[in-house]
Design an enzyme around this catalytic site. Sequence first.
Site, PDB file in Angstrom:
ATOM      1  NE  ARG A 144      -3.606  -2.252   2.702  1.00  0.00           N
ATOM      2  CZ  ARG A 144      -3.331  -3.396   3.333  1.00  0.00           C
ATOM      3  NH1 ARG A 144      -2.148  -3.553   3.921  1.00  0.00           N
ATOM      4  NH2 ARG A 144      -4.226  -4.372   3.383  1.00  0.00           N
ATOM      5  CE  LYS A 169      -7.990  -1.137   4.736  1.00  0.00           C
ATOM      6  NZ  LYS A 169      -8.378  -1.077   3.307  1.00  0.00           N
ATOM      7  CG  HIS A 242      -4.810   1.386  -3.627  1.00  0.00           C
ATOM      8  ND1 HIS A 242      -4.079   1.025  -2.512  1.00  0.00           N
ATOM      9  CD2 HIS A 242      -5.818   0.472  -3.718  1.00  0.00           C
ATOM     10  CE1 HIS A 242      -4.622  -0.039  -1.946  1.00  0.00           C
ATOM     11  NE2 HIS A 242      -5.672  -0.397  -2.658  1.00  0.00           N
ATOM     12  NE  ARG A 245      -3.147  -3.615  -1.302  1.00  0.00           N
ATOM     13  CZ  ARG A 245      -2.521  -4.419  -0.449  1.00  0.00           C
ATOM     14  NH1 ARG A 245      -1.207  -4.458  -0.427  1.00  0.00           N
ATOM     15  NH2 ARG A 245      -3.204  -5.193   0.377  1.00  0.00           N
ATOM     16  CG  HIS A 276      -5.708  -8.861   1.032  1.00  0.00           C
ATOM     17  ND1 HIS A 276      -5.769  -9.488  -0.190  1.00  0.00           N
ATOM     18  CD2 HIS A 276      -5.638  -7.530   0.756  1.00  0.00           C
ATOM     19  CE1 HIS A 276      -5.738  -8.587  -1.155  1.00  0.00           C
ATOM     20  NE2 HIS A 276      -5.653  -7.393  -0.605  1.00  0.00           N
ATOM     21  CE1 TYR A 285      -6.607  -6.579  -6.726  1.00  0.00           C
ATOM     22  CE2 TYR A 285      -6.273  -8.011  -4.839  1.00  0.00           C
ATOM     23  CZ  TYR A 285      -6.174  -6.767  -5.427  1.00  0.00           C
ATOM     24  OH  TYR A 285      -5.660  -5.716  -4.725  1.00  0.00           O
TER      25      TYR A 285
END
Length: 308
Positions: A144, A169, A242, A245, A276, A285
Amino acid sequence: MRDLRRNLREYIDLRHALGFRLRKHERRLSEFITFLEARRTDHVTTKLAIAWAMESSKGHKHSCFERLSFIRSFATYVSSMDAQTEIPPTGTMRRPAIALRPYIYTREEIGRLMAAARKLFSPHKLRCHTYYHLIGLLATTGMRSGEAVRLANSDVDLAEGLITIRESKFGKSRVVPLHSTTVKSLVAYKARRDAFLNKVEAPRFFISESRGPISSPHESFREIRRVAGLEKTRNGIPPRMHDLRHTFAVQTLLAWYRNGADVERNLPILSTFLGHSHIANTYWYLTSTPELLGAACERLETRWGRSQ
């Protein structure tokens, strides 16, 4: 007005104690209180909340909605102590539709971004190199952008070729291995950065020409994007930092499909690598990009053909 400032501090402390990070909230709410101070009022009202949200976001619907949600949460807290506080109703502003499809850069486009970064206005000849290497790192690791910008010197072990991302995150930390070419590039940047600092300790791995941390990476990226000629894209939405990524994740999955790897088995590895919180975020994705959907269908057709 002093009471609202104190209320904000108490509100932020309470949310922190509950485990919320609130990086944006405190800054935005402080700006809102400054807005109220300029109008000589010490109460939150729906009218002023909407006015500030629209004015400060410059009409950007997503930002406006986000700012109003910050105020709504804060006003709910303050209303327990101040009966005159108004809580903006949840239906005051509709949540804007979010385009789920990410922009996937081609290798040529990433090259254009990096070339454009080298052309950035850079009085001390460091800013251009900072963004050149920052974009390269994002493209090769899928980090990120905020994670990369916040990297401390101690987080980047170039001798071992490892980067430690601390409490990112969802409060998770992880270690990201670097390719040898990435290590070589970052070694060159570090040498240039240290020469610029002239024995002064760097506050972050990537720094600005003011010798402090990078403060506005997305603004600089918009400048880079413009120079690279990527303002107009295939889906009509300008690509973001972003999306580097997203590109890393999609290209990794595509390579697995094309090489005949067991994608289902490898997916948890990619999920961990990207940081994640749940593997479902990585599965996203597979359905959000036509290229991956096509590769998955091709794999299924091959399997069906063999079974018949």
